[in-house]
Design an enzyme around this catalytic site. Structure first.
Site, PDB file in Angstrom:
ATOM      1  N   SER A  74       5.498  16.244 -31.952  1.00 49.88           N
ATOM      2  CA  SER A  74       6.610  15.043 -32.000  1.00 49.88           C
ATOM      3  C   SER A  74       8.144  15.270 -33.412  1.00 49.88           C
ATOM      4  O   SER A  74       8.303  16.121 -33.604  1.00 49.88           O
ATOM      5  CB  SER A  74       6.519  13.696 -31.487  1.00 49.88           C
ATOM      6  OG  SER A  74       7.763  13.187 -30.549  1.00 49.88           O
TER       7      SER A  74
ATOM      8  N   GLU B 179       5.125  18.073 -21.231  1.00 52.31           N
ATOM      9  CA  GLU B 179       4.854  17.097 -22.564  1.00 52.31           C
ATOM     10  C   GLU B 179       5.572  16.102 -22.232  1.00 52.31           C
ATOM     11  O   GLU B 179       6.450  14.647 -23.133  1.00 52.31           O
ATOM     12  CB  GLU B 179       5.958  18.043 -22.831  1.00 52.31           C
ATOM     13  CG  GLU B 179       5.836  19.089 -23.773  1.00 52.31           C
ATOM     14  CD  GLU B 179       4.957  18.662 -25.575  1.00 52.31           C
ATOM     15  OE1 GLU B 179       4.929  17.235 -25.848  1.00 52.31           O
ATOM     16  OE2 GLU B 179       4.620  19.291 -26.145  1.00 52.31           O
TER      17      GLU B 179
ATOM     18  N   HIS C 287       2.081  14.518 -23.385  1.00 54.87           N
ATOM     19  CA  HIS C 287       2.763  14.477 -25.417  1.00 54.87           C
ATOM     20  C   HIS C 287       2.275  13.951 -24.841  1.00 54.87           C
ATOM     21  O   HIS C 287       1.070  13.040 -25.694  1.00 54.87           O
ATOM     22  CB  HIS C 287       4.021  13.865 -25.458  1.00 54.87           C
ATOM     23  CG  HIS C 287       4.903  13.248 -26.510  1.00 54.87           C
ATOM     24  ND1 HIS C 287       5.128  15.163 -27.147  1.00 54.87           N
ATOM     25  CD2 HIS C 287       5.307  13.034 -26.981  1.00 54.87           C
ATOM     26  CE1 HIS C 287       6.019  14.951 -27.894  1.00 54.87           C
ATOM     27  NE2 HIS C 287       6.303  14.055 -28.493  1.00 54.87           N
TER      28      HIS C 287
END
Length: 567
Positions: free
Chosen positions: A221, A354, A468
Site C-alpha cells: 500500500s 483492491e 487490499h
C-alpha cells in the site's frame, strides 16, 4: 496444524542444538543492543529479535519538520526487547489497521509517540559466526497516515527463509508529510526517515549477520508506494539492490501531491490555530504545538474519510509525497518517462479486488451498505471519489458506462464500481510502472494475488477474494503464528515466502519446486497467485489502454498550463 512461537527460556536453552544460553548482544555503530531469542516450532536455529533500535535522533522540538539526524551514541547496553511506540496517528484508525493486517496471534496495542524513529530486526543468523544473509527491509502501509512496524512479526519469514527481516517506522501524517512547498518545510520527512533507516542498515546490518550488499526493500500500500518512490529517488542510490511493491506505486495518485500544496498547509495551520501570513510563520507556529494539539488537528481534518458534502476537488484525504526537488526531482510520471530511476530487479503486484472491502468499507466508510448501486448513484459517488481517482467530471459518464453499462443488475454494478476504483488506484498505475521499469532494461516481475485468507475479518463478505492487504498473511507466514489455517493456506504461505526470499537472494523469484514465474517482458507474462497458482499474460492490458486513452482526452481538451491529472 498451527505452529507455536515460544520464547526460549535462557536456562532451558538446549545445548544439543548449540542454542546460546545467554541472550544476544550486538554492537552497533551507536552502541550495544540486547535482544532475545525466539524459536519457531520445527526450526532448530532460534531467531534473534531486537525491538525498537533507534536509527535517528528523536524528531522533536526544533527537529519537527526537518530531515532526520543520526542517532546519539549510548555507552550502556540498550535493552531492545520491547516494542517501540508507533508514530503519532489517529489511534482508532491505527488500531483498526493493525488488527486487520497483523500476522501475530494477538495484536499488540502500541503507544503513540512523536519519538518513533525505531526499527525491529529478526535475524536467524548464528551471531557467533560471520554470516552474510540477504536482508529484507519492510516498509508498512497505512496511507502515509497510520501504521506501525510492530504490526508485522518477521519471525516466520526469517526462520523459514534464512533471511534477516528489518521492519522500519517513519513519521506519518502532519509530522511526516507537512509541506509548505518551499524551503520552510519541504515535506517528505517520512520518506527521508525511510532513507535514514536504509543508511543505518548499510552501516550496521553486518553485525546482525546480514549482507549490506543484498538489501531488498518491500512494502504494501503506502509502503509499496514508498518503495516505488525510493526507486525514483537519487537519495536512495546504492542503499538497496532489489525492490518489491505490493498494491501501491508512485503513480497511485492519491498518495502523491502534484500542483500547489500551499492550500492544504494553510488549512492545517488554520485548523491548528496558526496564522498563515507566510510559510515561515506557519512552520514556526506548528513547531510550538504539542504532540496532543497536532493530533487534535489531525482528527479535526478528517483524513482517510470520504467527504460526501462540498467540492470533491478540494477534499484532502491525506497528506502525501510531494515533489520537493530533493527526494523527488520531478513528478513520478516525468521520472518514469525519462527512465530516470534505479534499474534494480523490481517485483510489482496487485490483489484481485483492491477496493473490495477494506478501503471502502472500513477505512473510508463508503455509503454502500445496501450492497447495490444504480448507474446514477455510481456517477455521483465516482465524482465524490475524485481525491482517490482524479477523474474529471466530464469523463465520469464514459468511465461509468464502460464498467457498469453491461448489466442492469445493481449488485453487479456495485462490484463493477469497486473494480473501477481499484483499477484507477492500483491496477493501471502498477502495470504502467512495471512496463516503464521493464523498458529501462531492468528485470521485472508482476503478480496478481487472488486468495481469501482464513484470517479475514468476519465482517468481510465471503465473495471478496484478494482484498487490499490479503497477501500480507502469506508474505509474513501468518499460518505459522496464528491458529486455524488450512493445509492449502499453509502451502500458499510457504510458496509466497519462498518466492519473495528467492527474489531477495537472486533478483529472480523462481526456484526448485515452485510454479514457473515468467519475467515481465514484451509478452507481459505474470503470475496469478492463489489456490491455483499459474502464469498468465497481459495483466490489466485492456484497462490500461482504456484509462490511458480517457485521461489523454482530458489532457488534449485543456492546455498543459492548467492542472490536469494523469496516471
Amino acid at each position: 496444524m498451527w505452529l507455536r512461537a515460544f520464547i526460549l527460556a535462557t536456562l532451558s536453552a538446549s545445548a544439543a542444538w548449540g542454542h546460546p544460553s545467554s541472550p544476544p548482544v550486538v554492537d552497533t555503530v551507536h552502541g550495544k543492543v540486547l535482544g532475545k531469542f525466539v524459536s519457531l516450532e520445527g526450526f532448530a536455529q532460534p531467531v534473534a529479535i531486537f525491538l525498537g533500535i533507534p536509527f535517528a535522533k528523536p524528531p522533536l522540538g526544533p527537529l519537527r519538520f526537518t530531515p532526520p539526524q543520526p542517532a546519539e551514541p549510548w555507552s550502556f547496553v540498550k535493552n531492545a526487547t520491547s516494542y517501540p511506540p508507533m508514530c503519532t496517528q489517529d489511534p482508532k484508525a491505527g488500531q483498526l489497521l493493525s488488527e486487520l493486517f497483523t500476522n501475530r496471534k494477538e495484536n499488540i496495542p502500541l503507544k503513540l509517540s512523536e519519538d518513533c524513529l525505531y526499527l525491529n530486526i529478526y535475524t536467524p543468523a548464528d551471531l557467533t559466526k560471520k554470516n552474510r544473509l540477504p536482508v529484507m527491509v519492510w516498509i508498512h502501509g497505512g496511507g502515509l497516515m497510520v501504521g506501525a512496524a510492530s504490526t508485522y512479526d518477521g519471525l516466520a519469514l526469517a526462520a523459514h527463509e534464512n533471511v534477516v527481516v528489518v521492519t522500519i517506522q517513519y513519521r506519518l501524517g502532519i509530522w511526516g508529510f507537512f509541506s509548505t512547498g518551499d524551503e520552510h518545510s519541504r515535506g517528505n520527512w517520512g520518506h527521508l526517515d525511510q532513507v535514514a533507516a536504509l543508511r543505518w542498515v548499510q552501516d550496521n546490518i553486518a553485525s546482525f549477520g546480514g549482507n549490506p550488499g543484498s538489501v531488498t526493500i518491500f512494502g504494501e500500500s503506502a509502503g509499496g508506494e514508498s518503495v516505488s518512490v525510493l526507486v525514483l529517488s537519487p537519495l536512495a542510490k546504492n542503499l538497496f539492490h532489489r525492490a518489491i511493491s505490493e498494491s501501491g506505486v508512485a503513480l497511485t495518485s492519491v498518495l502523491v501531491k502534484k500542483g500547489d500544496v500551499k492550500p492544504l498547509a494553510e488549512q492545517i495551520a488554520i485548523t491548528a490555530g496558526c496564522k498563515t501570513t507566510t510559510s515561515a510563520v506557519m512552520v514556526h507556529c506548528l513547531r510550538q504545538k504539542t504532540e496532543e494539539e497536532l493530533l487534535e488537528t489531525t482528527l479535526k481534518m478528517k483524513f482517510l474519510s470520504l467527504d460526501l458534502q462540498g467540492d470533491p476537488r478540494e477534499s484532502q484525504p491525506l497528506l502525501g509525497t510531494v515533489i520537493d526537488g530533493m527526494l523527488l526531482l520531478k513528478t513520478p510520471e516525468e521520472l518514469q518517462a525519462e527512465r530516470n530511476f534505479h534499474t534494480v530487479p523490481y517485483m510489482v503486484g496487485i490483489n484481485k479486488q483492491e477496493f473490495g472491502w477494506l478501503i471502502p468499507m472500513q477505512l473510508m466508510s463508503y455509503p454502500l451498505s445496501e450492497g447495490q448501486l444504480d448507474q446514477k448513484t455510481a456517477m455521483s459517488l465516482l465524482w465524490k471519489s475524485y481525491p482517490l481517482v482524479c477523474i474529471a467530471k466530464e469523463l465520469i459518464p464514459e468511465a461509468t458506462e464502460k464498467y457498469l453499462g453491461g448489466t442492469d443488475d445493481t449488485v453487479k454494478k456495485k462490484d463493477l464500481f469497486l473494480d473501477l476504483i481499484a483499477d484507477v488506484m492500483f491496477g493501471v498505475p502498477s502495470v504502467i510502472v512495471a512496463r516503464n521499469h521493464r523498458d529501462a532494461g531492468a528485470p521485472t516481475y508482476m503478480y496478481e494475488f487472488q486468495y481469501r485468507p482464513s484470517f479475514s475479518s468476519d465482517m468481510k463478505p465471503k465473495t471478496v477474494i484478494g482484498d487490499h492487504g490479503d497477501e500480507l498473511f502469506s508474505v509474513f507466514g501468518a499460518p505459522f503464528l496464528k491458529e486455524g489455517a488450512s493445509e492449502e493456506e499453509i502451502r500458499l504461505s510457504k510458496m509466497v515466502m519462498k518466492f519473495w526470499a528467492n527474489f531477495a537472494r537472486n533478483g529472480n523469484p523462481n526456484g526448485e519446486g515452485l510454479p514457473h514465474w515468467p519475467e515481465y517482458n514484451q509478452k507481459e507474462g505474470y503470475l496469478q497467485i492463489g489456490a491455483n497458482t499459474q502464469a498468465a499474460q497481459k495483466l490489466k492490458d485492456k484497462e490500461v489502454a482504456f484509462w490511458t486513452n480517457l485521461f489523454a482526452k482530458k489532457a488534449v481538451e485543456k492546455p498543459p498550463q492548467t492542472e490536469h491529472i494523469e496516471l
